[in-house]
Motif scaffolding. Structure first.
Motif, PDB file in Angstrom:
ATOM      1  N   SER A 168       0.827  -1.204   0.000  1.00  0.00           N
ATOM      2  CA  SER A 168       0.000   0.000   0.000  1.00  0.00           C
ATOM      3  C   SER A 168       0.866   1.260   0.000  1.00  0.00           C
ATOM      4  CB  SER A 168      -0.915   0.011   1.229  1.00  0.00           C
ATOM      5  OG  SER A 168      -1.760  -1.114   1.233  1.00  0.00           O
ATOM      6  N   TYR A 169       1.934   1.233   0.767  1.00  0.00           N
ATOM      7  CA  TYR A 169       2.826   2.387   0.855  1.00  0.00           C
ATOM      8  C   TYR A 169       3.586   2.586  -0.456  1.00  0.00           C
ATOM      9  CZ  TYR A 169       6.551   5.408   2.667  1.00  0.00           C
ATOM     10  OH  TYR A 169       7.420   6.454   2.872  1.00  0.00           O
ATOM     11  N   ALA A 170       4.015   1.492  -1.059  1.00  0.00           N
ATOM     12  CA  ALA A 170       4.838   1.582  -2.264  1.00  0.00           C
ATOM     13  C   ALA A 170       4.058   2.065  -3.472  1.00  0.00           C
ATOM     14  CB  ALA A 170       5.465   0.215  -2.571  1.00  0.00           C
ATOM     15  N   MET A 171       2.753   1.828  -3.500  1.00  0.00           N
ATOM     16  CA  MET A 171       1.941   2.204  -4.656  1.00  0.00           C
ATOM     17  C   MET A 171       2.114   3.687  -4.990  1.00  0.00           C
ATOM     18  SD  MET A 171      -0.211   0.709  -6.780  1.00  0.00           S
ATOM     19  CE  MET A 171      -0.977  -0.633  -5.867  1.00  0.00           C
ATOM     20  N   HIS A 172       2.109   4.532  -3.965  1.00  0.00           N
ATOM     21  CA  HIS A 172       2.264   5.978  -4.180  1.00  0.00           C
ATOM     22  C   HIS A 172       3.599   6.301  -4.837  1.00  0.00           C
ATOM     23  CE1 HIS A 172       2.699  10.261  -3.406  1.00  0.00           C
ATOM     24  NE2 HIS A 172       3.830   9.994  -2.807  1.00  0.00           N
ATOM     25  N   TRP A 173       4.675   5.720  -4.333  1.00  0.00           N
ATOM     26  CA  TRP A 173       6.012   6.025  -4.852  1.00  0.00           C
ATOM     27  C   TRP A 173       6.205   5.496  -6.270  1.00  0.00           C
ATOM     28  CZ3 TRP A 173       9.248   9.307  -2.527  1.00  0.00           C
ATOM     29  CH2 TRP A 173       8.996   9.627  -1.194  1.00  0.00           C
ATOM     30  N   ILE A 174       5.660   4.326  -6.543  1.00  0.00           N
ATOM     31  CA  ILE A 174       5.770   3.747  -7.886  1.00  0.00           C
ATOM     32  C   ILE A 174       5.062   4.637  -8.902  1.00  0.00           C
ATOM     33  CG2 ILE A 174       5.096   1.797  -9.335  1.00  0.00           C
ATOM     34  CD1 ILE A 174       5.374   0.041  -6.778  1.00  0.00           C
ATOM     35  N   LYS A 175       3.824   5.021  -8.590  1.00  0.00           N
ATOM     36  CA  LYS A 175       3.062   5.873  -9.509  1.00  0.00           C
ATOM     37  C   LYS A 175       3.717   7.243  -9.660  1.00  0.00           C
ATOM     38  CE  LYS A 175      -1.522   3.802  -9.052  1.00  0.00           C
ATOM     39  NZ  LYS A 175      -2.943   4.042  -8.698  1.00  0.00           N
ATOM     40  N   ALA A 176       4.259   7.777  -8.580  1.00  0.00           N
ATOM     41  CA  ALA A 176       4.882   9.097  -8.640  1.00  0.00           C
ATOM     42  C   ALA A 176       6.055   9.110  -9.614  1.00  0.00           C
ATOM     43  CB  ALA A 176       5.341   9.521  -7.246  1.00  0.00           C
ATOM     44  N   GLU A 177       6.899   8.071  -9.559  1.00  0.00           N
ATOM     45  CA  GLU A 177       8.057   8.012 -10.463  1.00  0.00           C
ATOM     46  C   GLU A 177       7.613   7.831 -11.910  1.00  0.00           C
ATOM     47  OE1 GLU A 177      11.344   8.459  -9.887  1.00  0.00           O
ATOM     48  OE2 GLU A 177      10.756   9.032  -7.856  1.00  0.00           O
ATOM     49  N   ILE A 178       6.613   6.995 -12.139  1.00  0.00           N
ATOM     50  CA  ILE A 178       6.116   6.783 -13.501  1.00  0.00           C
ATOM     51  C   ILE A 178       5.497   8.071 -14.037  1.00  0.00           C
ATOM     52  CG2 ILE A 178       4.406   5.553 -14.892  1.00  0.00           C
ATOM     53  CD1 ILE A 178       4.913   3.093 -13.175  1.00  0.00           C
ATOM     54  N   HIS A 179       4.738   8.777 -13.192  1.00  0.00           N
ATOM     55  CA  HIS A 179       4.147  10.037 -13.614  1.00  0.00           C
ATOM     56  C   HIS A 179       5.225  11.032 -14.030  1.00  0.00           C
ATOM     57  CE1 HIS A 179       0.016   9.600 -11.407  1.00  0.00           C
ATOM     58  NE2 HIS A 179       0.279   8.592 -12.215  1.00  0.00           N
ATOM     59  N   GLU A 180       6.278  11.144 -13.224  1.00  0.00           N
ATOM     60  CA  GLU A 180       7.350  12.077 -13.534  1.00  0.00           C
ATOM     61  C   GLU A 180       8.029  11.720 -14.852  1.00  0.00           C
ATOM     62  OE1 GLU A 180       8.531  14.957 -12.176  1.00  0.00           O
ATOM     63  OE2 GLU A 180       6.632  14.844 -11.097  1.00  0.00           O
ATOM     64  N   TYR A 181       8.221  10.426 -15.079  1.00  0.00           N
ATOM     65  CA  TYR A 181       8.855   9.980 -16.323  1.00  0.00           C
ATOM     66  C   TYR A 181       8.003  10.361 -17.527  1.00  0.00           C
ATOM     67  CZ  TYR A 181      10.271   6.796 -20.047  1.00  0.00           C
ATOM     68  OH  TYR A 181      10.655   6.279 -21.241  1.00  0.00           O
ATOM     69  N   ILE A 182       6.701  10.135 -17.433  1.00  0.00           N
ATOM     70  CA  ILE A 182       5.811  10.462 -18.543  1.00  0.00           C
ATOM     71  C   ILE A 182       5.798  11.965 -18.799  1.00  0.00           C
ATOM     72  CG2 ILE A 182       3.406  10.445 -19.320  1.00  0.00           C
ATOM     73  CD1 ILE A 182       3.046   7.824 -17.787  1.00  0.00           C
ATOM     74  N   LEU A 183       5.716  12.730 -17.729  1.00  0.00           N
ATOM     75  CA  LEU A 183       5.660  14.187 -17.869  1.00  0.00           C
ATOM     76  C   LEU A 183       6.935  14.762 -18.477  1.00  0.00           C
ATOM     77  CD1 LEU A 183       3.926  15.080 -14.491  1.00  0.00           C
ATOM     78  CD2 LEU A 183       2.944  15.302 -16.766  1.00  0.00           C
ATOM     79  N   LYS A 184       8.066  14.135 -18.201  1.00  0.00           N
ATOM     80  CA  LYS A 184       9.343  14.627 -18.723  1.00  0.00           C
ATOM     81  C   LYS A 184       9.578  14.201 -20.170  1.00  0.00           C
ATOM     82  CE  LYS A 184      11.813  14.796 -14.302  1.00  0.00           C
ATOM     83  NZ  LYS A 184      12.876  14.170 -13.474  1.00  0.00           N
ATOM     84  N   ASN A 185       8.970  13.095 -20.573  1.00  0.00           N
ATOM     85  CA  ASN A 185       9.309  12.515 -21.871  1.00  0.00           C
ATOM     86  C   ASN A 185       8.214  12.608 -22.920  1.00  0.00           C
ATOM     87  OD1 ASN A 185      12.094  10.952 -21.666  1.00  0.00           O
ATOM     88  ND2 ASN A 185      11.034  10.745 -19.706  1.00  0.00           N
ATOM     89  N   TRP A 186       7.045  13.034 -22.545  1.00  0.00           N
ATOM     90  CA  TRP A 186       5.983  13.133 -23.538  1.00  0.00           C
ATOM     91  C   TRP A 186       5.720  14.579 -23.847  1.00  0.00           C
ATOM     92  CZ3 TRP A 186       0.156  12.128 -23.789  1.00  0.00           C
ATOM     93  CH2 TRP A 186      -0.162  11.497 -24.998  1.00  0.00           C
ATOM     94  N   ARG A 187       5.943  14.994 -25.082  1.00  0.00           N
ATOM     95  CA  ARG A 187       5.862  16.393 -25.509  1.00  0.00           C
ATOM     96  C   ARG A 187       4.491  17.004 -25.230  1.00  0.00           C
ATOM     97  NH1 ARG A 187       5.361  20.985 -26.678  1.00  0.00           N
ATOM     98  NH2 ARG A 187       6.416  22.179 -28.284  1.00  0.00           N
ATOM     99  N   THR A 188       3.437  16.215 -25.351  1.00  0.00           N
ATOM    100  CA  THR A 188       2.097  16.767 -25.267  1.00  0.00           C
ATOM    101  C   THR A 188       1.710  17.220 -23.876  1.00  0.00           C
ATOM    102  OG1 THR A 188       1.075  14.630 -24.826  1.00  0.00           O
ATOM    103  CG2 THR A 188       1.317  15.283 -27.119  1.00  0.00           C
ATOM    104  N   VAL A 189       2.464  16.822 -22.843  1.00  0.00           N
ATOM    105  CA  VAL A 189       2.043  17.189 -21.493  1.00  0.00           C
ATOM    106  C   VAL A 189       2.816  18.379 -20.947  1.00  0.00           C
ATOM    107  CG1 VAL A 189       1.318  14.859 -20.976  1.00  0.00           C
ATOM    108  CG2 VAL A 189       3.629  15.551 -20.409  1.00  0.00           C
ATOM    109  N   LYS A 190       3.462  19.139 -21.794  1.00  0.00           N
ATOM    110  CA  LYS A 190       4.133  20.333 -21.303  1.00  0.00           C
ATOM    111  C   LYS A 190       3.147  21.333 -20.712  1.00  0.00           C
ATOM    112  CE  LYS A 190       8.518  20.410 -23.736  1.00  0.00           C
ATOM    113  NZ  LYS A 190       9.428  21.177 -24.597  1.00  0.00           N
ATOM    114  N   VAL A 191       1.840  21.190 -21.069  1.00  0.00           N
ATOM    115  CA  VAL A 191       0.841  22.072 -20.471  1.00  0.00           C
ATOM    116  C   VAL A 191       0.514  21.657 -19.041  1.00  0.00           C
ATOM    117  CG1 VAL A 191      -0.222  22.594 -22.679  1.00  0.00           C
ATOM    118  CG2 VAL A 191      -1.060  20.661 -21.357  1.00  0.00           C
TER     119      VAL A 191
END
Length: 291
Positions: free
Chosen positions: A95-118
């Motif tokens: 339960s605790y790890a779920m937050h950290w796993i999603k947080a890192e994946i979210h950051e990766y997507i936001l940094k690498n996908w051009r469309t989410v610069k907004v």
């Protein structure tokens, strides 16, 4: 034993066979790590939860990024969770790890996908990661794929904006960007940026209005630019680029893996990777030159 990263399918199979920890084992290992900095205990806690990372990473396959990269970023989040886990809080590591796993994946997507610069504010990020599911709910669970792909109505836009506390214009903009980044390769519009993969710029004229493309300034190179670059490649190189970077299936999965392509062409996966790198360099050079 740490599973090999050489083959994604083998890795996933290996982590799914790793034994799970009992609550007692987890508590004991967590205390060893917390009180004695026992790295072996930390390793066992990480290994027993790798399957969780795979499961979470699959939820983000619709963003056109390699599943292996999503898993790697999720593993980073898992390790951070293990390091910070307090066994005396009365919650399981899963339960605790779920937050950290999603947080890192979210950051990766936001940094690498051009469309989410907004997606620069907390509300906009919430919009980015919830728009797909909300649109599916609004269109109805029984809606066919064409119905889901259709644009949101004015009433639906207002509903999304109200629930997520964003402006209706932001909902319209994000939907248009999704329409351009989550389809299979078709003649459409594209732009290039050295820092991002081609999938981030792919758009489908059947789904995204021309006015939206112009409003978002996403037609700097336009479709012909990408198509000209692809036309410079030989048939094999072009197919590898399309399968590896530009293909998104209806179920959200990407195209063929290095090993799939290697088997088809009768060469090694490393050779396919070398062809892919050379093709991408050739395309980048072509896109950098004036038409």
């Amino acid at each position: 034993m740490v599973p090999s990263l050489g083959n994604l399918e083998s890795y996933i199979g290996a982590v799914n066979r790793l034994p799970m920890l009992t609550p007692e084992e987890e508590l004991s290992l967590a205390r060893k790590l917390r009180e004695h900095q026992d790295l072996d205990a930390a390793g066992r806690m990480v290994l027993s939860h790798l399957r969780l990372v795979v499961s979470v990473a699959r939820q983000y396959m619709g963003y056109g990024l390699p599943q292996g990269d999503l898993i790697q970023e999720g593993n980073v989040g898992l390790m951070k969770a293990v390091k910070r886990f307090d066994p005396d809080q009365g919650v399981r590591l899963v339960s605790y790890a779920m937050h950290w796993i999603k947080a890192e994946i979210h950051e990766y997507i936001l940094k690498n996908w051009r469309t989410v610069k907004v997606a620069t504010t907390k509300a906009q990020r919430k919009l980015f990661f919830n728009l797909r599911s909300m649109k599916r709910e609004l269109k109805g669970a029984a809606a066919d794929s064409d119905s889901y792909r259709s644009s949101l109505t004015e009433a639906e836009i207002e509903t999304v904006a109200t629930k997520l506390n964003v402006k209706r214009e932001e909902v319209i903009e994000m939907e248009a960007r999704f329409a351009g980044g989550d389809v299979a390769l078709e003649p459409g519009a594209s732009e290039d940026d050295e820092s991002f993969a081609p999938i981030a710029y792919l758009a489908d004229d059947r789904q995204e209005p021309t006015r939206a493309l112009e409003a978002r300034r996403r037609d700097e190179l336009a479709g012909p630019g990408l198509l000209r670059a692809l036309d410079l490649l030989d048939a094999r190189s072009r197919r590898i680029v399309e399968e590896r970077w530009l293909k998104v299936n209806d179920d959200g999965s990407g195209g063929m893996t290095l090993h799939d392509l290697a088997a088809e062409y009768g060469v090694s996966a490393e050779r396919i990777r070398q062809i892919e790198v050379a093709a991408m360099k050739k395309m980048k050079k072509a896109l950098a030159e004036p038409a």
